[in-house]
Design a protein around this motif. Structure first.
Motif, PDB file in Angstrom:
ATOM      1  N   UNK A 131      -9.224  25.558  61.148  1.00 57.62           N
ATOM      2  CA  UNK A 131      -8.771  26.535  60.174  1.00 57.62           C
ATOM      3  C   UNK A 131      -7.375  26.136  59.751  1.00 57.62           C
ATOM      4  N   UNK A 132      -7.215  25.832  58.486  1.00 58.42           N
ATOM      5  CA  UNK A 132      -5.892  25.460  57.995  1.00 58.42           C
ATOM      6  C   UNK A 132      -5.225  26.701  57.446  1.00 58.42           C
ATOM      7  N   UNK A 133      -3.980  26.912  57.807  1.00 56.96           N
ATOM      8  CA  UNK A 133      -3.293  28.092  57.294  1.00 56.96           C
ATOM      9  C   UNK A 133      -3.110  27.970  55.788  1.00 56.96           C
ATOM     10  N   UNK A 134      -3.222  29.072  55.091  1.00 62.62           N
ATOM     11  CA  UNK A 134      -3.074  28.985  53.641  1.00 62.62           C
ATOM     12  C   UNK A 134      -1.669  28.579  53.251  1.00 62.62           C
ATOM     13  N   UNK A 135      -1.587  27.786  52.175  1.00 57.62           N
ATOM     14  CA  UNK A 135      -0.292  27.309  51.690  1.00 57.62           C
ATOM     15  C   UNK A 135       0.561  28.475  51.227  1.00 57.62           C
ATOM     16  N   UNK A 173       5.267  32.087  50.808  1.00 59.87           N
ATOM     17  CA  UNK A 173       5.800  33.448  50.692  1.00 59.87           C
ATOM     18  C   UNK A 173       6.877  33.713  51.731  1.00 59.87           C
ATOM     19  N   UNK A 174       6.653  33.249  52.939  1.00 63.44           N
ATOM     20  CA  UNK A 174       7.651  33.450  53.992  1.00 63.44           C
ATOM     21  C   UNK A 174       8.930  32.703  53.639  1.00 63.44           C
ATOM     22  N   UNK A 175       8.800  31.465  53.187  1.00 61.66           N
ATOM     23  CA  UNK A 175       9.979  30.671  52.826  1.00 61.66           C
ATOM     24  C   UNK A 175      10.736  31.309  51.666  1.00 61.66           C
ATOM     25  N   UNK A 176      10.012  31.764  50.656  1.00 59.41           N
ATOM     26  CA  UNK A 176      10.678  32.405  49.528  1.00 59.41           C
ATOM     27  C   UNK A 176      11.356  33.704  49.946  1.00 59.41           C
ATOM     28  N   UNK A 196       3.486  22.271  51.716  1.00 58.91           N
ATOM     29  CA  UNK A 196       2.961  22.589  50.382  1.00 58.91           C
ATOM     30  C   UNK A 196       3.537  21.687  49.289  1.00 58.91           C
ATOM     31  N   UNK A 197       4.803  21.311  49.414  1.00 59.19           N
ATOM     32  CA  UNK A 197       5.396  20.419  48.418  1.00 59.19           C
ATOM     33  C   UNK A 197       4.718  19.057  48.447  1.00 59.19           C
ATOM     34  N   UNK A 198       4.387  18.570  49.623  1.00 58.79           N
ATOM     35  CA  UNK A 198       3.668  17.287  49.734  1.00 58.79           C
ATOM     36  C   UNK A 198       2.283  17.375  49.127  1.00 58.79           C
ATOM     37  N   UNK A 199       1.673  18.561  49.230  1.00 61.67           N
ATOM     38  CA  UNK A 199       0.314  18.740  48.710  1.00 61.67           C
ATOM     39  C   UNK A 199       0.296  19.008  47.211  1.00 61.67           C
ATOM     40  N   UNK A 200       1.467  19.072  46.592  1.00 66.95           N
ATOM     41  CA  UNK A 200       1.530  19.194  45.148  1.00 66.95           C
ATOM     42  C   UNK A 200       1.717  20.599  44.611  1.00 66.95           C
ATOM     43  N   UNK A 242      12.036  23.547  47.243  1.00 61.90           N
ATOM     44  CA  UNK A 242      12.520  22.576  48.221  1.00 61.90           C
ATOM     45  C   UNK A 242      13.488  21.594  47.568  1.00 61.90           C
ATOM     46  N   UNK A 243      13.205  21.184  46.347  1.00 59.52           N
ATOM     47  CA  UNK A 243      14.116  20.298  45.624  1.00 59.52           C
ATOM     48  C   UNK A 243      15.469  20.944  45.401  1.00 59.52           C
ATOM     49  N   UNK A 244      15.472  22.217  45.001  1.00 56.23           N
ATOM     50  CA  UNK A 244      16.729  22.935  44.817  1.00 56.23           C
ATOM     51  C   UNK A 244      17.494  23.041  46.124  1.00 56.23           C
ATOM     52  N   UNK A 245      16.774  23.364  47.178  1.00 53.85           N
ATOM     53  CA  UNK A 245      17.403  23.512  48.491  1.00 53.85           C
ATOM     54  C   UNK A 245      18.014  22.194  48.947  1.00 53.85           C
ATOM     55  N   UNK A 246      17.292  21.106  48.774  1.00 51.50           N
ATOM     56  CA  UNK A 246      17.796  19.812  49.217  1.00 51.50           C
ATOM     57  C   UNK A 246      18.974  19.339  48.370  1.00 51.50           C
ATOM     58  N   UNK A 247      18.935  19.592  47.070  1.00 51.63           N
ATOM     59  CA  UNK A 247      20.040  19.162  46.204  1.00 51.63           C
ATOM     60  C   UNK A 247      21.312  19.959  46.473  1.00 51.63           C
ATOM     61  N   UNK A 248      21.163  21.229  46.762  1.00 48.43           N
ATOM     62  CA  UNK A 248      22.338  22.087  46.947  1.00 48.43           C
ATOM     63  C   UNK A 248      22.901  22.051  48.356  1.00 48.43           C
ATOM     64  N   UNK A 249      22.044  21.955  49.361  1.00 45.67           N
ATOM     65  CA  UNK A 249      22.478  22.185  50.732  1.00 45.67           C
ATOM     66  C   UNK A 249      22.614  20.936  51.593  1.00 45.67           C
ATOM     67  N   UNK A 250      21.958  19.849  51.217  1.00 42.18           N
ATOM     68  CA  UNK A 250      21.980  18.674  52.087  1.00 42.18           C
ATOM     69  C   UNK A 250      23.241  17.853  51.851  1.00 42.18           C
ATOM     70  N   UNK A 251      23.762  17.307  52.940  1.00 42.97           N
ATOM     71  CA  UNK A 251      25.014  16.583  52.863  1.00 42.97           C
ATOM     72  C   UNK A 251      24.888  15.101  52.602  1.00 42.97           C
TER      73      UNK A 251
END
Length: 107
Positions: free
Chosen positions: A17-21, A26-29, A54-58, A66-75
């Motif tokens: 059983x794969x957890x739904x994307x 929703x939890x991340x948002x 989910x980002x890997x799955x398209x 995730x792109x916004x998070x990585x651009x803003x928060x990653x060093x």
């Protein structure tokens, strides 16, 4: 002594059983949009991990967030580059947030 035969359905492994994307999305948002939780670095890290698959799955929304998070928060430059690639993919798919974020980054 007589043994009962075991049916094939009892011995075969049940389908995984794969957890739904959408649940992890929703939890991340929710974590990122929460006023108190969204500022915590550990919460951002957890949200990023939830968005990764989910980002890997398209899933376009996951790529955008995730792109916004990585651009803003990653060093480091590598993570920012990956974030920009995710934003480009989401922008090509028509995501307005990603298009706006790319416009801010590339200007």
């Amino acid at each position: 002594m007589k043994f009962r035969s075991v049916s094939v359905s009892a011995t075969s492994t049940p389908p995984r059983v794969t957890p739904p994307k959408r649940f992890s999305m929703r939890v991340a948002e929710w974590l990122l949009d929460s006023p108190r939780l969204g500022e915590n670095a550990n919460v951002k890290h957890l949200a990023g991990r939830l968005l990764k698959q989910p980002a890997r799955e398209g899933v376009v929304a996951a790529q955008s967030r995730l792109g916004q998070l990585m651009c803003r928060e990653c060093g480091n430059a590598r993570d920012r580059r990956i974030g920009q690639d995710l934003l480009r993919q989401a922008a090509r798919a028509g995501d307005r947030r990603a298009q706006q974020e790319l416009g801010l980054i590339e200007d």
